[in-house]
Design an enzyme around this catalytic site. Structure first.
Site, PDB file in Angstrom:
ATOM      1  N   GLY A   1      -9.329   5.224  -6.228  1.00 12.27           N
ATOM      2  CA  GLY A   1      -8.058   4.518  -6.344  1.00 12.27           C
ATOM      3  C   GLY A   1      -6.964   5.083  -5.458  1.00 12.27           C
TER       4      GLY A   1
ATOM      5  CG  ASN B   1      -9.144  13.893  -9.926  1.00 13.65           C
ATOM      6  OD1 ASN B   1      -9.025  15.115  -9.804  1.00 13.65           O
ATOM      7  ND2 ASN B   1      -9.823  13.161  -9.062  1.00 13.65           N
TER       8      ASN B   1
ATOM      9  CG  ASP C   1      -1.732   1.159   1.469  1.00 15.76           C
ATOM     10  OD1 ASP C   1      -1.663   2.127   0.678  1.00 15.76           O
ATOM     11  OD2 ASP C   1      -2.489   1.161   2.459  1.00 15.76           O
TER      12      ASP C   1
ATOM     13  CG  ASP D   1      -6.505  11.517  -6.361  1.00 16.28           C
ATOM     14  OD1 ASP D   1      -5.728  12.113  -5.597  1.00 16.28           O
ATOM     15  OD2 ASP D   1      -7.330  12.096  -7.080  1.00 16.28           O
TER      16      ASP D   1
END
Length: 170
Positions: free
Chosen positions: A32, A24, A10, A34
Site C-alpha cells: 500500500g 507497518n 498519489d 508504505d
C-alpha cells in the site's frame, strides 16, 4: 487555524514539507502507501528506518506513535512514519487512530513543517471503515494542528475516499 485541504491523487507525488507514511511497525516497508513511499523515496528512507530499528525502535514502532526520517527522493523534506491500528468489530481502537494523526502533527511541528500530507490511515488493508476513518482524521487534525503547521492535506487515492473525506470536512 489550520487549513485542511483534500487532494485526489498519489501521496508520493505531493510537494509538502512532510509526507505521512501509513507504515507497518517494522518500519522496513510493506504494501500500500508504505510500499509506494519506500519505492519512490528510494533506499535513503529504508536506510534511515533501519537506523531507527537499530537504535530506539528495536522492537518496531508502536501503534499510534510517529517518527520522522528523510524523504529521500520524494518531493518533501521528511517522511513521518506512523503505525495505524487494525480495525476491530470487537474493540474500540479509535483513540489509537486519532493518536496517529496527533503524533504525526506533533512531530511535524517539532520539525518546523508548514505543510503535512496524510493518507487515509488504516482505511486500506487494515480495514478501518472509510467514513469513521475520515471523521477521526478530520476531527483530530482540526484539534491537534498547531504552529508552525499551516496546512493539513489529505491525499486520497480515489473518488470514493475523496467524497467521504469531503463529507467529513463538511
Amino acid at each position: 487555524m489550520v487549513r485542511i485541504t483534500l487532494v485526489r491523487g498519489d501521496i508520493t507525488a505531493e510537494h509538502a514539507d512532510a509526507i505521512v507514511n501509513a507504515a507497518n511497525s517494522s518500519l522496513l516497508g510493506g504494501g500500500g502507501v508504505d510500499g509506494a513511499i519506500h519505492r519512490r523515496g528510494g533506499p535513503e528512507i529504508l536506510d534511515a528506518c533501519r537506523a531507527l530499528r537499530a537504535s530506539r525502535y528495536g522492537k518496531g514502532l508502536p501503534t499510534g506513535r510517529a517518527v520522522a526520517t528523510t524523504a529521500g527522493r520524494l518531493p518533501a523534506d521528511w517522511v513521518i512514519h506512523t503505525v495505524g491500528p487494525v480495525w476491530s468489530r470487537d474493540e474500540d481502537r479509535s483513540a489509537l487512530l486519532a493518536s496517529c494523526y496527533r503524533e504525526s502533527l506533533r512531530v511535524a511541528a517539532e520539525l518546523g513543517a508548514r505543510t503535512v500530507a496524510f493518507p487515509a490511515i488504516s482505511t486500506g488493508i487494515f480495514g478501518w471503515p472509510m467514513d469513521d476513518g475520515a471523521r477521526i482524521a478530520v476531527e483530530t487534525a482540526r484539534a491537534a494542528a498547531a504552529a508552525p503547521v499551516e496546512e493539513v492535506r489529505f491525499v486520497l487515492f480515489d473518488e470514493k475516499a475523496y467524497a467521504v473525506f469531503e463529507a467529513a470536512l463538511g
